[in-house]
Design a protein around this motif. Structure first.
Motif, PDB file in Angstrom:
ATOM      1  N   GLY A   1      48.038  61.420 -38.178  1.00 34.97           N
ATOM      2  CA  GLY A   1      47.643  62.031 -39.426  1.00 34.97           C
ATOM      3  C   GLY A   1      46.802  61.649 -40.236  1.00 34.97           C
ATOM      4  O   GLY A   1      46.348  60.427 -40.017  1.00 34.97           O
ATOM      5  N   TRP A   2      46.289  62.284 -41.315  1.00 36.07           N
ATOM      6  CA  TRP A   2      45.142  61.756 -42.118  1.00 36.07           C
ATOM      7  C   TRP A   2      45.478  62.029 -43.503  1.00 36.07           C
ATOM      8  O   TRP A   2      45.941  63.294 -43.829  1.00 36.07           O
TER       9      TRP A   2
ATOM     10  N   PRO B   1      34.356  59.650 -51.287  1.00 32.86           N
ATOM     11  CA  PRO B   1      35.266  59.826 -50.379  1.00 32.86           C
ATOM     12  C   PRO B   1      36.152  58.693 -49.987  1.00 32.86           C
ATOM     13  O   PRO B   1      35.572  57.570 -49.804  1.00 32.86           O
ATOM     14  N   TYR B   2      37.355  59.077 -49.375  1.00 37.00           N
ATOM     15  CA  TYR B   2      38.266  58.064 -48.713  1.00 37.00           C
ATOM     16  C   TYR B   2      39.083  58.591 -47.835  1.00 37.00           C
ATOM     17  O   TYR B   2      39.650  59.658 -47.799  1.00 37.00           O
ATOM     18  N   LEU B   3      39.428  57.742 -46.766  1.00 40.84           N
ATOM     19  CA  LEU B   3      40.143  58.465 -45.651  1.00 40.84           C
ATOM     20  C   LEU B   3      41.185  57.253 -45.197  1.00 40.84           C
ATOM     21  O   LEU B   3      40.959  56.122 -44.932  1.00 40.84           O
ATOM     22  N   LYS B   4      42.489  57.700 -45.337  1.00 36.04           N
ATOM     23  CA  LYS B   4      43.583  57.025 -44.639  1.00 36.04           C
ATOM     24  C   LYS B   4      43.925  57.735 -43.325  1.00 36.04           C
ATOM     25  O   LYS B   4      44.224  58.674 -43.165  1.00 36.04           O
ATOM     26  N   ILE B   5      44.134  57.043 -42.205  1.00 35.92           N
ATOM     27  CA  ILE B   5      44.398  57.547 -40.773  1.00 35.92           C
ATOM     28  C   ILE B   5      45.879  56.890 -40.603  1.00 35.92           C
ATOM     29  O   ILE B   5      45.981  55.695 -40.956  1.00 35.92           O
ATOM     30  N   TRP B   6      46.766  57.770 -40.254  1.00 37.10           N
ATOM     31  CA  TRP B   6      48.141  57.217 -40.169  1.00 37.10           C
ATOM     32  C   TRP B   6      48.566  57.457 -38.476  1.00 37.10           C
ATOM     33  O   TRP B   6      48.165  58.448 -38.071  1.00 37.10           O
ATOM     34  N   ASP B   7      49.076  56.393 -38.068  1.00 37.93           N
ATOM     35  CA  ASP B   7      49.425  56.432 -36.817  1.00 37.93           C
ATOM     36  C   ASP B   7      51.023  56.763 -36.928  1.00 37.93           C
ATOM     37  O   ASP B   7      51.957  56.111 -37.526  1.00 37.93           O
ATOM     38  N   LEU B   8      51.505  57.998 -36.346  1.00 34.57           N
ATOM     39  CA  LEU B   8      52.800  58.496 -36.386  1.00 34.57           C
ATOM     40  C   LEU B   8      53.542  58.549 -35.051  1.00 34.57           C
ATOM     41  O   LEU B   8      54.501  59.158 -35.006  1.00 34.57           O
ATOM     42  N   SER B   9      53.023  57.946 -34.156  1.00 33.98           N
ATOM     43  CA  SER B   9      53.531  57.876 -32.792  1.00 33.98           C
ATOM     44  C   SER B   9      54.915  57.205 -32.691  1.00 33.98           C
ATOM     45  O   SER B   9      55.639  57.625 -31.765  1.00 33.98           O
TER      46      SER B   9
ATOM     47  N   ARG C   1      42.851  51.117 -56.146  1.00 33.04           N
ATOM     48  CA  ARG C   1      43.075  52.505 -56.965  1.00 33.04           C
ATOM     49  C   ARG C   1      43.176  53.462 -55.893  1.00 33.04           C
ATOM     50  O   ARG C   1      44.005  54.587 -56.139  1.00 33.04           O
ATOM     51  N   GLU C   2      42.324  53.348 -54.772  1.00 36.77           N
ATOM     52  CA  GLU C   2      42.218  54.735 -53.960  1.00 36.77           C
ATOM     53  C   GLU C   2      43.599  54.670 -53.135  1.00 36.77           C
ATOM     54  O   GLU C   2      44.238  55.695 -52.748  1.00 36.77           O
ATOM     55  N   GLU C   3      44.113  53.473 -52.713  1.00 39.95           N
ATOM     56  CA  GLU C   3      45.296  53.395 -51.997  1.00 39.95           C
ATOM     57  C   GLU C   3      46.504  53.789 -52.746  1.00 39.95           C
ATOM     58  O   GLU C   3      47.280  54.746 -52.034  1.00 39.95           O
TER      59      GLU C   3
END
Lengths: 310, 310
Positions: A93-94, A111-119, A274-276
């Motif tokens: 997910g993101w 812009p900021y992006l967090k990619i989640w490993d949900l596996s 801050r972004e996190e």
């Protein structure tokens, strides 16, 4: 009710609400229908994406919804009940901070992006911080009564992009029917989100969702309602909450202040950027309205569940 | 911390916040202090009161707070932690619709009064409808930095009339200290309330509250915060919720719509009058912000706990 099961496939999606769209499926009430949902970026983001890809998002292709499904017998004035049966697995997910979007848009211009490993069946934000996976559809609704194409972004009397985090397995959503067959669509599946979705995105994750339709006649509701069968947030409640508050003559400003204070707390107590902190608040913090009557100041509370911290 | 216990008596109350008020007690941090609280009408309403008495309320005498207490060592810039230890018994309470006051003031112009018998340890609204008693102080705070007398009604950076229903036994409230000794006062005890307090009053009930103070130096917070040790609403969660929603470009209007739809539901499903439904929503329904990011429409959900119905 039958044991039959239908699937609406991921390519059968559309952008925006338009009651002239051809149904991709017709079903009787009572059957289970599985929808394959494309993520809210419409496939523009993937596991290897970066903040630069967020900046380059084509907004004409965001928030696709799968459908529409024609529910036989549904007529304007009926109520369509959507029983949320189940969700499929999700692998990733993101969560993004999208410039110009979100409760604190003015304060987070980049812009900021967090990619989640949900596996692994869990959503680890950082070592020691884990968000319970609790999927729901961010966007779920029926066609609008007005003709033409209407943006998918705002929720309306047809439901739509309501981002109600409580529409999880077992919930029952009641939607007013505005056109023959209702023309139901669903998308924007989220693996987790806090009440408010403050940064503008949740854990956006492609997955399947299975629902069952029921029709109620001689009822009439102006806007969506829902029923939760049990406690709303048992997975988050056990260890209590750290709560910030904000007061203001404007409820939105009160929500902004409470969120800002929670971001400060997350930075100070857990060493987040801050972004996190903003992203974590969006996926885990719940906004509650404490009072809306003590003029001129209303008060909003932002609930951070302690259960997410090891 | 000592085993000593102090009591601040009901006659030791004041109206409004004024940092020039003489303390009625000085205490060291760590001791338990019991406050006798007068009900929010300041004794103007009693068990035999009627709606006419609501119309005749003298607002100069409403919402008295007991105190102020000087906490030794507290200095501007410190944080005063108020540990909520316990509440005394309460025998009765009231909930009123006060003309000109409340989230739907324009729609409820007439005074209305509900008197609750709480002597059996429960709050029966009507046969088959019972509200769990869960006391908290509607008004709790410290003196403001600004000199002069300030209305008790709005909450501010000193806390005050925050009406945070979660400040129940075991909660810890953190208040910024603005003047020497903090000058803490508390009042407006409620036997129960929903998040939002939509009709403007809760189950307003005189009772005692016992708290313990702790001081934190070298911390600084701009506005109040609190910590809940466990699940926020276990007494209400078990049987789930019936939830109405409202969307609007203004969050307050969204809250109004969700509340209106919940009032309609309470009338239709339980045969209540409009006024009864408004009062029941105020003491039992929780307002949550579902999303504040899908411009231009924000969405509020109004949660009615099914556990209150037999």
């Amino acid at each position: 009710m039958t044991g039959q099961r239908y699937t609406v496939h991921r390519h059968q999606h559309h952008f925006g609400w338009d009651n002239a769209l051809e149904p991709v499926l017709e079903v009787e009430p009572g059957v289970a229908v599985e929808f394959e949902v494309v993520d809210a970026s419409g496939g523009q983001l993937h596991r290897g994406s970066t903040a630069a890809d967020v900046a380059a998002l084509d907004f004409a292709r965001v928030n696709p919804v799968t459908g529409p499904v024609f529910v036989k017998g549904a007529r304007p004035g009926d109520v369509l009940e959507v029983e949320i049966l189940d969700f499929g697995r999700t692998e990733w997910g993101w969560t993004a901070i999208i410039p110009g979007f979100g409760l604190l848009a003015d304060e987070f211009p980049e812009p900021y992006l967090k990619i989640w490993d949900l596996s692994g069946g869990k959503a680890e934000f950082a070592p020691g911080i884990e968000i319970p996976i609790k999927p729901f559809p961010g966007t779920i609704g029926v066609a609008l009564p007005e003709p033409g194409l209407h943006s998918i972004v705002p929720p309306r009397q047809n439901g739509g992009n309501m981002d109600i985090r409580h529409l999880t397995r077992g919930a029952r959503l009641f939607l007013p029917v505005w056109v023959e067959g209702a023309l139901f669509s669903v998308g924007d599946t989220h693996a987790a989100q806090g009440d408010g979705e403050v940064c503008g995105t949740a854990i956006e994750a492609p997955m399947t969702i299975t629902v069952r339709f029921h029709l109620h006649r001689e009822q009439s509701i102006a806007e969506p309602r829902y029923i939760l069968p049990g406690p709303p947030t048992p997975e988050a409640d056990a260890r209590g909450y750290y709560v910030t508050t904000g007061f203001a003559p404007d409820l939105l400003e009160a929500a902004r202040k409470a969120t800002r204070f929670q971001i400060e707390h997350l930075q100070q107590a857990y060493g987040l950027s801050r972004e996190e902190a903003y992203v974590l608040a969006s996926v885990a913090v719940d906004l509650r309205i404490s009072e809306v009557v003590d003029a001129p100041n209303w008060l909003v509370s932002a609930f951070l569940p302690q259960a997410i911290f090891r």
